[in-house]
Design a protein around this motif. Sequence first.
Motif, PDB file in Angstrom:
ATOM      1  N   LEU A  95       0.868  -1.171   0.000  1.00 40.57           N
ATOM      2  CA  LEU A  95       0.000   0.000   0.000  1.00 40.57           C
ATOM      3  C   LEU A  95       0.907   1.224   0.000  1.00 40.57           C
ATOM      4  CD1 LEU A  95      -3.110   0.309   0.102  1.00 40.57           C
ATOM      5  CD2 LEU A  95      -2.873   0.862   2.529  1.00 40.57           C
ATOM      6  N   PHE A  96       0.634   2.154  -0.921  1.00 44.97           N
ATOM      7  CA  PHE A  96       1.425   3.380  -1.035  1.00 44.97           C
ATOM      8  C   PHE A  96       0.724   4.475  -0.255  1.00 44.97           C
ATOM      9  CE2 PHE A  96       2.801   7.340  -2.995  1.00 44.97           C
ATOM     10  CZ  PHE A  96       4.174   7.159  -3.081  1.00 44.97           C
ATOM     11  N   VAL A  97       1.397   4.993   0.765  1.00 43.77           N
ATOM     12  CA  VAL A  97       0.782   5.918   1.721  1.00 43.77           C
ATOM     13  C   VAL A  97       1.533   7.244   1.733  1.00 43.77           C
ATOM     14  CG1 VAL A  97       0.261   6.279   4.169  1.00 43.77           C
ATOM     15  CG2 VAL A  97      -0.034   4.014   3.149  1.00 43.77           C
ATOM     16  N   ALA A  98       0.792   8.331   1.853  1.00 42.48           N
ATOM     17  CA  ALA A  98       1.387   9.654   2.023  1.00 42.48           C
ATOM     18  C   ALA A  98       1.034  10.172   3.411  1.00 42.48           C
ATOM     19  CB  ALA A  98       0.878  10.623   0.964  1.00 42.48           C
ATOM     20  N   LEU A  99       2.030  10.767   4.081  1.00 41.64           N
ATOM     21  CA  LEU A  99       1.832  11.310   5.417  1.00 41.64           C
ATOM     22  C   LEU A  99       2.037  12.823   5.411  1.00 41.64           C
ATOM     23  CD1 LEU A  99       3.888   8.726   7.515  1.00 41.64           C
ATOM     24  CD2 LEU A  99       1.427   8.734   7.142  1.00 41.64           C
ATOM     25  N   GLY A 100       1.228  13.524   6.213  1.00 41.93           N
ATOM     26  CA  GLY A 100       1.420  14.956   6.399  1.00 41.93           C
ATOM     27  C   GLY A 100       1.228  15.749   5.120  1.00 41.93           C
ATOM     28  N   LYS A 101       2.144  16.683   4.885  1.00 45.65           N
ATOM     29  CA  LYS A 101       2.049  17.569   3.724  1.00 45.65           C
ATOM     30  C   LYS A 101       2.182  16.814   2.402  1.00 45.65           C
ATOM     31  CE  LYS A 101       4.533  20.932   6.554  1.00 45.65           C
ATOM     32  NZ  LYS A 101       5.803  21.668   6.691  1.00 45.65           N
ATOM     33  N   TYR A 102       2.774  15.620   2.445  1.00 47.89           N
ATOM     34  CA  TYR A 102       2.953  14.853   1.208  1.00 47.89           C
ATOM     35  C   TYR A 102       1.628  14.353   0.634  1.00 47.89           C
ATOM     36  CZ  TYR A 102       8.041  14.718   0.805  1.00 47.89           C
ATOM     37  OH  TYR A 102       9.356  15.052   0.601  1.00 47.89           O
ATOM     38  N   THR A 103       0.536  14.419   1.415  1.00 51.76           N
ATOM     39  CA  THR A 103      -0.770  14.058   0.856  1.00 51.76           C
ATOM     40  C   THR A 103      -1.136  14.987  -0.301  1.00 51.76           C
ATOM     41  OG1 THR A 103      -1.855  15.420   2.560  1.00 51.76           O
ATOM     42  CG2 THR A 103      -1.640  13.063   3.003  1.00 51.76           C
ATOM     43  N   ARG A 104      -0.586  16.211  -0.299  1.00 51.97           N
ATOM     44  CA  ARG A 104      -0.846  17.160  -1.388  1.00 51.97           C
ATOM     45  C   ARG A 104      -0.210  16.711  -2.707  1.00 51.97           C
ATOM     46  NH1 ARG A 104       0.742  22.823   1.715  1.00 51.97           N
ATOM     47  NH2 ARG A 104      -0.781  22.691   3.399  1.00 51.97           N
ATOM     48  N   LEU A 105       0.784  15.845  -2.601  1.00 51.24           N
ATOM     49  CA  LEU A 105       1.511  15.424  -3.803  1.00 51.24           C
ATOM     50  C   LEU A 105       0.928  14.170  -4.446  1.00 51.24           C
ATOM     51  CD1 LEU A 105       5.207  15.927  -2.566  1.00 51.24           C
ATOM     52  CD2 LEU A 105       3.785  17.523  -3.867  1.00 51.24           C
ATOM     53  N   LEU A 106      -0.023  13.518  -3.802  1.00 44.17           N
ATOM     54  CA  LEU A 106      -0.555  12.256  -4.318  1.00 44.17           C
ATOM     55  C   LEU A 106      -1.081  12.350  -5.756  1.00 44.17           C
ATOM     56  CD1 LEU A 106      -2.375  10.613  -1.273  1.00 44.17           C
ATOM     57  CD2 LEU A 106      -0.395   9.732  -2.519  1.00 44.17           C
ATOM     58  N   PRO A 107      -1.751  13.452  -6.148  1.00 45.37           N
ATOM     59  CA  PRO A 107      -2.244  13.509  -7.541  1.00 45.37           C
ATOM     60  C   PRO A 107      -1.135  13.464  -8.596  1.00 45.37           C
ATOM     61  CG  PRO A 107      -3.347  15.154  -6.186  1.00 45.37           C
ATOM     62  CD  PRO A 107      -2.209  14.613  -5.355  1.00 45.37           C
ATOM     63  N   TYR A 108       0.115  13.697  -8.199  1.00 42.49           N
ATOM     64  CA  TYR A 108       1.217  13.735  -9.157  1.00 42.49           C
ATOM     65  C   TYR A 108       2.037  12.446  -9.177  1.00 42.49           C
ATOM     66  CZ  TYR A 108      -0.047  18.610  -8.737  1.00 42.49           C
ATOM     67  OH  TYR A 108      -0.761  19.784  -8.710  1.00 42.49           O
ATOM     68  N   VAL A 109       1.665  11.500  -8.317  1.00 40.04           N
ATOM     69  CA  VAL A 109       2.397  10.238  -8.246  1.00 40.04           C
ATOM     70  C   VAL A 109       1.977   9.333  -9.396  1.00 40.04           C
ATOM     71  CG1 VAL A 109       2.766   8.149  -6.882  1.00 40.04           C
ATOM     72  CG2 VAL A 109       2.721  10.377  -5.755  1.00 40.04           C
ATOM     73  N   ASN A 110       2.964   8.752 -10.069  1.00 38.86           N
ATOM     74  CA  ASN A 110       2.695   7.880 -11.213  1.00 38.86           C
ATOM     75  C   ASN A 110       3.078   6.444 -10.865  1.00 38.86           C
ATOM     76  OD1 ASN A 110       2.240   6.802 -13.732  1.00 38.86           O
ATOM     77  ND2 ASN A 110       4.150   7.543 -14.606  1.00 38.86           N
ATOM     78  N   LEU A 111       2.060   5.639 -10.518  1.00 37.98           N
ATOM     79  CA  LEU A 111       2.270   4.226 -10.188  1.00 37.98           C
ATOM     80  C   LEU A 111       1.199   3.408 -10.905  1.00 37.98           C
ATOM     81  CD1 LEU A 111       2.971   4.561  -6.355  1.00 37.98           C
ATOM     82  CD2 LEU A 111       4.647   4.022  -8.126  1.00 37.98           C
ATOM     83  N   GLU A 112       1.264   3.392 -12.217  1.00 41.47           N
ATOM     84  CA  GLU A 112       0.187   2.820 -13.025  1.00 41.47           C
ATOM     85  C   GLU A 112       0.135   1.295 -12.991  1.00 41.47           C
ATOM     86  OE1 GLU A 112      -2.469   4.146 -14.770  1.00 41.47           O
ATOM     87  OE2 GLU A 112      -1.925   5.840 -13.519  1.00 41.47           O
ATOM     88  N   THR A 113       1.272   0.626 -13.006  1.00 39.26           N
ATOM     89  CA  THR A 113       1.254  -0.835 -13.090  1.00 39.26           C
ATOM     90  C   THR A 113       1.294  -1.467 -11.699  1.00 39.26           C
ATOM     91  OG1 THR A 113       3.671  -0.963 -13.302  1.00 39.26           O
ATOM     92  CG2 THR A 113       2.380  -0.829 -15.335  1.00 39.26           C
ATOM     93  N   LYS A 114       0.643  -2.621 -11.590  1.00 39.10           N
ATOM     94  CA  LYS A 114       0.593  -3.367 -10.338  1.00 39.10           C
ATOM     95  C   LYS A 114       0.994  -4.823 -10.621  1.00 39.10           C
ATOM     96  CE  LYS A 114      -1.624   0.105  -8.198  1.00 39.10           C
ATOM     97  NZ  LYS A 114      -1.803   1.046  -9.306  1.00 39.10           N
ATOM     98  N   GLU A 115       1.588  -5.448  -9.613  1.00 38.87           N
ATOM     99  CA  GLU A 115       1.925  -6.874  -9.719  1.00 38.87           C
ATOM    100  C   GLU A 115       1.319  -7.604  -8.525  1.00 38.87           C
ATOM    101  OE1 GLU A 115       6.068  -8.643 -10.679  1.00 38.87           O
ATOM    102  OE2 GLU A 115       5.810  -8.943  -8.513  1.00 38.87           O
ATOM    103  N   TYR A 116       0.680  -8.737  -8.807  1.00 39.15           N
ATOM    104  CA  TYR A 116       0.038  -9.528  -7.762  1.00 39.15           C
ATOM    105  C   TYR A 116       0.463 -10.987  -7.876  1.00 39.15           C
ATOM    106  CZ  TYR A 116      -3.255  -5.578  -7.670  1.00 39.15           C
ATOM    107  OH  TYR A 116      -3.813  -4.329  -7.608  1.00 39.15           O
TER     108      TYR A 116
END
Length: 283
Positions: free
Chosen positions: A49-70
């Motif tokens: 799970l990719f988590v943002a804490l504190g002020k970094y929650t503002r940056l979540l819309p700019y994070v690029n993590l398109e592919t997933k592996e299961y």
Amino acid sequence: MEELTNVFLLISKPYGITSRKFLNEISRVLGEKRVGHLGTLDPMATGLLFVALGKYTRLLPYVNLETKEYVIEITFGIETDTWDITGRVVRAYDVLVKEEDVLRALPKFVGKIKQRIPFFSAKKLRGVELYKLARKETFIETFKDVEILGIEYMGFKNNKLVLRVTSSSGTYMRSLAYELGLMLGVPSTLSAITRTKIGNLSISMATTINRLRQGDFSKGLVPPQAVINMPIIVVDGDAFKLGKSEPLNQVIVLDKTYNVIGIGEIKGILKPKVVIDEDNRVS
């Protein structure tokens, strides 16, 4: 205990808890109210799970993590209403599935495909979540375009199939399990799932809630430049935090491994869009 805030955190979610409740637990342990995440996991799912804490929650819309592996387990001979092992059983009987039939079927799910959306999902149809309709026994078949980049066969025994699947964001592993059963003509359900990779971040990099409880922050921290695909520019930080524009002339250019490869010329003005500063708002 040392405080942990204003960071991206890669953490392994345990079995049997929703992503939201797990975030609440992280918030309680770290004493940080501002907690956000990308890529929800069902309660039965474990892993990244990719988590943002504190002020970094503002940056979540700019994070690029398109592919997933299961890594997933599919059990043949049982079908549930949710298409995973936590649901109500609707069909169950002894089946004989041959390994060679499985191997022939798997390549048909690789590539850009139309995937059935589970009836019990948060996907909306005309403004209403599908799971709300399903609870009233209204089952409407809907599809979405997804891309499965690869399926690795890992084993098959006692009607249990183990696969490693790499896919685009938003792909349902429950649907893959259900539709594979349809193709083979037998009931099937997703019986286990672990997310092992998000973008270029792997499970080996993740921390755990127990580590956080102990104040051990030696694992799981992710630098923004590893997940935000943007150039790096050094500026006067004080002026930027105050919301002031800054003319851009020349910048040091780094490659993807952050080695300096030269000097670049830019003609324009740098304007603040998101400022990571306690006294400024998000613009």
